[in-house]
Design a protein around this motif. Structure first.
Motif, PDB file in Angstrom:
ATOM      1  N   ILE A  53       0.850  -1.187   0.000  1.00  0.00           N
ATOM      2  CA  ILE A  53       0.000   0.000   0.000  1.00  0.00           C
ATOM      3  C   ILE A  53       0.888   1.241   0.000  1.00  0.00           C
ATOM      4  CG2 ILE A  53      -1.713   1.305   1.303  1.00  0.00           C
ATOM      5  CD1 ILE A  53      -2.609  -1.318   2.541  1.00  0.00           C
ATOM      6  N   PRO A  54       0.601   2.197  -0.882  1.00  0.00           N
ATOM      7  CA  PRO A  54       1.413   3.428  -0.883  1.00  0.00           C
ATOM      8  C   PRO A  54       1.080   4.332   0.297  1.00  0.00           C
ATOM      9  CG  PRO A  54      -0.345   3.594  -2.507  1.00  0.00           C
ATOM     10  CD  PRO A  54      -0.406   2.200  -1.943  1.00  0.00           C
ATOM     11  N   ILE A  55       2.115   4.930   0.860  1.00  0.00           N
ATOM     12  CA  ILE A  55       1.940   5.939   1.902  1.00  0.00           C
ATOM     13  C   ILE A  55       2.030   7.286   1.203  1.00  0.00           C
ATOM     14  CG2 ILE A  55       2.835   6.902   4.044  1.00  0.00           C
ATOM     15  CD1 ILE A  55       4.189   4.188   4.527  1.00  0.00           C
ATOM     16  N   CYS A  56       0.983   8.073   1.310  1.00  0.00           N
ATOM     17  CA  CYS A  56       0.956   9.377   0.634  1.00  0.00           C
ATOM     18  C   CYS A  56       1.859  10.385   1.333  1.00  0.00           C
ATOM     19  CB  CYS A  56      -0.466   9.916   0.566  1.00  0.00           C
ATOM     20  SG  CYS A  56      -1.592   8.836  -0.332  1.00  0.00           S
ATOM     21  N   GLU A  57       1.684  10.524   2.641  1.00  0.00           N
ATOM     22  CA  GLU A  57       2.518  11.446   3.408  1.00  0.00           C
ATOM     23  C   GLU A  57       2.405  11.152   4.892  1.00  0.00           C
ATOM     24  OE1 GLU A  57       1.230  15.466   2.701  1.00  0.00           O
ATOM     25  OE2 GLU A  57      -0.509  15.239   3.974  1.00  0.00           O
ATOM     26  N   VAL A  58       3.374  11.675   5.619  1.00  0.00           N
ATOM     27  CA  VAL A  58       3.362  11.603   7.073  1.00  0.00           C
ATOM     28  C   VAL A  58       3.512  13.037   7.571  1.00  0.00           C
ATOM     29  CG1 VAL A  58       4.501  10.702   9.129  1.00  0.00           C
ATOM     30  CG2 VAL A  58       4.443   9.327   7.058  1.00  0.00           C
ATOM     31  N   THR A  59       2.554  13.493   8.370  1.00  0.00           N
ATOM     32  CA  THR A  59       2.642  14.826   8.958  1.00  0.00           C
ATOM     33  C   THR A  59       2.893  14.672  10.455  1.00  0.00           C
ATOM     34  OG1 THR A  59       0.252  14.917   9.316  1.00  0.00           O
ATOM     35  CG2 THR A  59       1.081  15.857   7.265  1.00  0.00           C
ATOM     36  N   TYR A  60       3.597  15.641  11.028  1.00  0.00           N
ATOM     37  CA  TYR A  60       3.875  15.556  12.460  1.00  0.00           C
ATOM     38  C   TYR A  60       3.830  16.943  13.093  1.00  0.00           C
ATOM     39  CZ  TYR A  60       8.587  17.183  11.328  1.00  0.00           C
ATOM     40  OH  TYR A  60       9.648  17.915  10.878  1.00  0.00           O
ATOM     41  N   THR A  61       3.509  16.935  14.372  1.00  0.00           N
ATOM     42  CA  THR A  61       3.559  18.134  15.197  1.00  0.00           C
ATOM     43  C   THR A  61       4.185  17.733  16.529  1.00  0.00           C
ATOM     44  OG1 THR A  61       1.530  18.967  14.192  1.00  0.00           O
ATOM     45  CG2 THR A  61       2.208  19.993  16.247  1.00  0.00           C
ATOM     46  N   PHE A  62       5.279  18.384  16.882  1.00  0.00           N
ATOM     47  CA  PHE A  62       6.007  18.111  18.116  1.00  0.00           C
ATOM     48  C   PHE A  62       5.735  19.266  19.065  1.00  0.00           C
ATOM     49  CE2 PHE A  62       9.940  18.239  20.690  1.00  0.00           C
ATOM     50  CZ  PHE A  62       9.921  16.953  21.181  1.00  0.00           C
ATOM     51  N   LEU A 102       3.957  14.148  20.736  1.00  0.00           N
ATOM     52  CA  LEU A 102       4.174  14.044  19.293  1.00  0.00           C
ATOM     53  C   LEU A 102       2.896  13.529  18.656  1.00  0.00           C
ATOM     54  CD1 LEU A 102       6.051  14.173  16.810  1.00  0.00           C
ATOM     55  CD2 LEU A 102       6.730  11.831  17.329  1.00  0.00           C
ATOM     56  N   GLU A 103       2.341  14.335  17.747  1.00  0.00           N
ATOM     57  CA  GLU A 103       1.140  13.943  17.012  1.00  0.00           C
ATOM     58  C   GLU A 103       1.535  13.682  15.565  1.00  0.00           C
ATOM     59  OE1 GLU A 103      -1.254  17.398  17.598  1.00  0.00           O
ATOM     60  OE2 GLU A 103      -1.777  16.835  19.651  1.00  0.00           O
ATOM     61  N   VAL A 104       1.163  12.510  15.063  1.00  0.00           N
ATOM     62  CA  VAL A 104       1.526  12.099  13.713  1.00  0.00           C
ATOM     63  C   VAL A 104       0.264  11.707  12.957  1.00  0.00           C
ATOM     64  CG1 VAL A 104       2.803  10.387  12.355  1.00  0.00           C
ATOM     65  CG2 VAL A 104       3.801  11.292  14.449  1.00  0.00           C
ATOM     66  N   GLY A 105       0.200  12.105  11.704  1.00  0.00           N
ATOM     67  CA  GLY A 105      -0.885  11.690  10.816  1.00  0.00           C
ATOM     68  C   GLY A 105      -0.291  10.899   9.667  1.00  0.00           C
ATOM     69  N   LEU A 106      -0.623   9.632   9.566  1.00  0.00           N
ATOM     70  CA  LEU A 106      -0.111   8.749   8.516  1.00  0.00           C
ATOM     71  C   LEU A 106      -1.200   8.608   7.459  1.00  0.00           C
ATOM     72  CD1 LEU A 106       2.174   6.735   7.674  1.00  0.00           C
ATOM     73  CD2 LEU A 106       0.851   4.997   8.863  1.00  0.00           C
ATOM     74  N   THR A 107      -1.005   9.226   6.295  1.00  0.00           N
ATOM     75  CA  THR A 107      -2.006   9.204   5.229  1.00  0.00           C
ATOM     76  C   THR A 107      -1.639   8.127   4.218  1.00  0.00           C
ATOM     77  OG1 THR A 107      -2.338  11.581   5.507  1.00  0.00           O
ATOM     78  CG2 THR A 107      -3.187  10.600   3.495  1.00  0.00           C
ATOM     79  N   ILE A 108      -2.570   7.170   4.037  1.00  0.00           N
ATOM     80  CA  ILE A 108      -2.341   6.072   3.088  1.00  0.00           C
ATOM     81  C   ILE A 108      -3.480   6.041   2.075  1.00  0.00           C
ATOM     82  CG2 ILE A 108      -0.985   4.694   4.680  1.00  0.00           C
ATOM     83  CD1 ILE A 108      -3.411   3.018   5.243  1.00  0.00           C
ATOM     84  N   LEU A 133      -5.908   3.518   0.094  1.00  0.00           N
ATOM     85  CA  LEU A 133      -6.462   2.177  -0.083  1.00  0.00           C
ATOM     86  C   LEU A 133      -7.295   2.151  -1.359  1.00  0.00           C
ATOM     87  CD1 LEU A 133      -7.550   1.220   3.526  1.00  0.00           C
ATOM     88  CD2 LEU A 133      -5.563   0.456   2.260  1.00  0.00           C
ATOM     89  N   PRO A 134      -7.215   1.079  -2.159  1.00  0.00           N
ATOM     90  CA  PRO A 134      -7.878   1.032  -3.462  1.00  0.00           C
ATOM     91  C   PRO A 134      -9.370   1.360  -3.458  1.00  0.00           C
ATOM     92  CG  PRO A 134      -6.398  -0.822  -3.227  1.00  0.00           C
ATOM     93  CD  PRO A 134      -6.408  -0.101  -1.915  1.00  0.00           C
ATOM     94  N   ILE A 135     -10.201   0.734  -2.670  1.00  0.00           N
ATOM     95  CA  ILE A 135     -11.642   0.970  -2.731  1.00  0.00           C
ATOM     96  C   ILE A 135     -12.051   2.134  -1.840  1.00  0.00           C
ATOM     97  CG2 ILE A 135     -13.889  -0.031  -2.174  1.00  0.00           C
ATOM     98  CD1 ILE A 135     -12.731  -2.730  -3.013  1.00  0.00           C
ATOM     99  N   ILE A 136     -11.433   2.236  -0.699  1.00  0.00           N
ATOM    100  CA  ILE A 136     -11.807   3.235   0.293  1.00  0.00           C
ATOM    101  C   ILE A 136     -11.298   4.621  -0.075  1.00  0.00           C
ATOM    102  CG2 ILE A 136     -11.555   3.875   2.715  1.00  0.00           C
ATOM    103  CD1 ILE A 136     -11.395   0.863   3.296  1.00  0.00           C
ATOM    104  N   GLY A 137     -10.107   4.710  -0.634  1.00  0.00           N
ATOM    105  CA  GLY A 137      -9.492   5.992  -0.957  1.00  0.00           C
ATOM    106  C   GLY A 137      -8.449   6.347   0.082  1.00  0.00           C
ATOM    107  N   THR A 138      -8.071   7.620   0.124  1.00  0.00           N
ATOM    108  CA  THR A 138      -7.062   8.032   1.096  1.00  0.00           C
ATOM    109  C   THR A 138      -7.709   8.284   2.448  1.00  0.00           C
ATOM    110  OG1 THR A 138      -7.288  10.356   0.517  1.00  0.00           O
ATOM    111  CG2 THR A 138      -5.597   9.114  -0.649  1.00  0.00           C
ATOM    112  N   PHE A 139      -7.009   7.872   3.485  1.00  0.00           N
ATOM    113  CA  PHE A 139      -7.448   8.200   4.835  1.00  0.00           C
ATOM    114  C   PHE A 139      -6.218   8.321   5.720  1.00  0.00           C
ATOM    115  CE2 PHE A 139      -7.156   3.666   5.336  1.00  0.00           C
ATOM    116  CZ  PHE A 139      -6.926   3.437   6.678  1.00  0.00           C
ATOM    117  N   THR A 140      -6.392   9.009   6.827  1.00  0.00           N
ATOM    118  CA  THR A 140      -5.287   9.316   7.724  1.00  0.00           C
ATOM    119  C   THR A 140      -5.470   8.561   9.038  1.00  0.00           C
ATOM    120  OG1 THR A 140      -5.056  11.503   6.749  1.00  0.00           O
ATOM    121  CG2 THR A 140      -4.057  11.174   8.906  1.00  0.00           C
ATOM    122  N   ILE A 141      -4.397   7.901   9.457  1.00  0.00           N
ATOM    123  CA  ILE A 141      -4.376   7.225  10.744  1.00  0.00           C
ATOM    124  C   ILE A 141      -3.734   8.202  11.731  1.00  0.00           C
ATOM    125  CG2 ILE A 141      -3.504   5.268  12.060  1.00  0.00           C
ATOM    126  CD1 ILE A 141      -3.234   3.751   9.397  1.00  0.00           C
TER     127      ILE A 141
END
Length: 175
Positions: free
Chosen positions: A79-88, A142-148, A150-158
Motif C-alpha cells: 500500500i502506498p503511503i501518501c505522506e506523514v505529517t507531524y507536530t512536536f 508528538l502527534e503524527v498523521g499517517l495518510t495512506i 487504499l484502493p476501494i476506500i481511498g485516502t485516509f489518515t491514521i
C-alpha cells in the motif's frame, strides 16, 4: 362530471405518485448507502503505532529527534503511503511541525517501520530551557498523521499520538 374535468386530477395524482415513487427510490438509495458504509467499516484497515522519541543528533541548524512508526498491513499487496505529517509539542507550544511526502510503501501482509526525523531549530530550544531546568529532560507530545491510499476506500489518515520525556545527554555522556 365530464372526462375533461377528471383529467387534471389524475395528472395531479400521477405527479403525487411519482413523488411517492421518488421517495421509495430515495429510501432504497439511503439503505444501500448505509449497507455500503457498514461493509466498508468492516474492511480491515492498516494499523500503526508510534514509538517513543529519542535524541539523535545536534547540528548547526538545530537538534534532530527520531521516532519510529510501525505500520501493519493486513492485505496481500503493498500500500502506498501518501505522506506523514507531524507536530512536536512541549509545554503546550508547537516546537516543530512538518510533512514527510511520499515516504514509500507498506509491505504486503507484514509490518513496515518508518523513521520519522523531527528537526527542532535552535530558537525553540531557548523556550525549552524552562522545562530543562529541574530534571534535564524535555516533556513532549508528538502527534503524527499517517495518510495512506487504499484502493476501494481511498485516502485516509491514521492519527497517532505519543507523549513522554526525552532525557538529554549530559557532558559526562558526551565525553
Amino acid at each position: 362530471m365530464s372526462a375533461a374535468e377528471e383529467e387534471p386530477r389524475s395528472a395531479a395524482g400521477g405527479e403525487e405518485e411519482r413523488r411517492g415513487g421518488g421517495g421509495l427510490v430515495s429510501g432504497l438509495m439511503d439503505k444501500a448507502k448505509g449497507f455500503m458504509a457498514e461493509k466498508v467499516a468492516q474492511i480491515p484497515k492498516p494499523e500503526a503505532s508510534l514509538d517513543r522519541v529519542s535524541f539523535s543528533t545536534i547540528s548547526r541548524q538545530g537538534i534532530e529527534l527520531h521516532s519510529h512508526v510501525d505500520v501493519t498491513n493486513p492485505y496481500s499487496h503493498r500500500i502506498p503511503i501518501c505522506e506523514v505529517t507531524y507536530t512536536f509539542k512541549s509545554d503546550g507550544k508547537v516546537i516543530a511541525s512538518g510533512t514527510m511526502a511520499d515516504p514509500g510503501w507498506i509491505a504486503a501482509s507484514g509490518s513496515t517501520k518508518l523513521e520519522l526525523p523531527v528537526k527542532v531549530p535552535y530558537d525553540f530550544i531557548v523556550s525549552l530551557m524552562k522545562d530543562l531546568g529541574g530534571d534535564w529532560d524535555i516533556d513532549y507530545v508528538l502527534e503524527v498523521g499517517l495518510t495512506i491510499d487504499l484502493p476501494i476506500i481511498g485516502t485516509f489518515t491514521i492519527p497517532l499520538t505519543t507523549e513522554g520525556e526525552i532525557k538529554l545527554p549530559t557532558f559526562r555522556d558526551l565525553f
